[in-house]
Design a protein around this motif. Sequence first.
Motif: not given
Length: 629
Positions: A51, A71, A75-77, A79
Amino acid sequence: MASTPGNQKITHMENSQGKKSQHAEETIFYMNCRAAYLSVLKSSLENIKSKEQLSLVLQQAGRNPSQKTINKYWTSQTTSLNFDDFCAILRKEKPATKNELLEAFGKIDTDKAGYILHDELYKILTTRGDKMTWEEVSSITKQADFNCSGKLDYNKFCELYLTTREQCCKAARARLETDPRLRQQHFGNQTGNDFGNQTGNVSEGITLPKPSPRASRKADHKLPKGDSRAPSRPSSAPSSKASTCTTVTVGASSSRNTKLILEPDTMKEWQRAESKGCFYLEEDGEIISHKYRLHLPHRSAVCVTIKPCRIPQAERKSCHWLSVDTALFILKENETQENLQLVSFTELQNEEMFGWRGELGAGVYWLLPFTTGCRLRKVKTQITGEAKLVWRDEDGELALTKEFRAALLDIFEMIDLDGNGLLSLEEYNFFELRTSGEKCDQEAWAVCKENFEMRKNELTRQGFLDLNLMEANDRDGDPQDLWVTLLSLGYNKALEMTEACPFVVAICAERCRPRIKAVSLEAGGSQLSRAVCRAVVNKGEAKVLQGSENIFIHTYRSGSRISSVIENKSENKVIIHVNNEQSKNCLNNRGLTVFAVEVAPKSMMVCQHVMALNEQEEWIYSCVHSLVC
């Protein structure tokens, strides 16, 4: 009422001007994207990996992203994000205009005085939205250019902000234009060998400096595996009417069906010379290798071959390098080394061996080994534990472990270029240059002779093992320097050779004794790049890029690989968008499905090399080249 010819001409001119304007805007957009990207990352083929990097590269592009914006794209997915992703984000996240900034400040300045009290500013910025720290707000209020008597003049602040943003973008563009290394970078995401690789992916005629040897390197630099799957994201490159599609279908295992008869009865009496060598994968994905000079005293029919080398000690292990593709380019030396003329290359294939048969005149030739980088590439592997290199016996004496001894004997076989079971000073110095960047002189070699086993002034296997044991003793058992040696030679921490490919070059001549000598260990550079381009142009199929008569796409299939070259005959540089989304069961040297390349005026460059991901299945190369600008 029918339009007159004059009106039609005006309309046509207006449409043409509109297209030119749109074309110019698109060019500037891509230039700004590259400038910002290369301000943070070393290559436009490298991925954004955090990030923080995303925020920084967006700032370099004149954006001021909030955490909410970051964000949204990370996202959390997520890489990693590549250059195409970055371009897509910039298209969506437009830079704030002065009116938008003033409107935002106006919501705070309800009295429309043009000022905001520092106390009010602290309260808002530390409690709302992306909360800032007290120190961060203080860094704003301390700026004399737009602060006075405890108040912030937000008109001046906005002016300075916009000016600074533009200066930042200009500086990035200037850096891109003045740095030749950055100008050669290509668009796309990095998922394997940078392109590459051995030739440096330079336009024809550009000379690259020789890479300096490494003293150490990281073993776990992350570069994802190549994949033939199409990305789920849309490409950021603009669509264009000027495009050409090339499709080649290759049957299962047919890539190895071109037979090369190596030693028929007529060749049994021919004289033979050979030398070993190695491809080494650098930290940045570039490939270096030995280069050779071949001397033929008389005109003769010859057979030249190259293949990955089987190492006796490694036969019990998985030899990853045996699947690496190899080739040899034969160049004739004329008056100088710089003036080399392509004669031919090894295009016949029999299993893992590539060869060429023909007739060569008397003289000196250069043999330049080549691999596409499709199979020899950076791959992240999961290693459970670090192999042990040394141990102490019951008397406290250091000794090499069985696994390390086996690896050292493998290395000895690799660096024993003439295969006589001994290391000459010249052979040993290739090893030293690779592992330490220094050479061993005659005086130091004499010291080795006094301390380690030698025969005929050449180091034996046992002498080589003892030399490494001495290095371990000098460090009191600390294996750090030993690991530097192993890593620089392509080994990982499990003592597996995954980033090198030893090979053997052989020459058979009918009417004279050929002599071959390794003369350097370096990247192929412009000589190899020109040779690859010329080979593809001379042997391959040429297509004019639809809508652009001065741009040609050359495609050539040689054994198990397909190579493409872009030739730009125009007076201007061009950017070509390359789309492999319709290809199946393929991998290329860039590790990219979609990317773009920049080709200098009056030049040609390698676009990509492609091979089957699984040779036991049919594979389809389907590539669309489109003109961006």
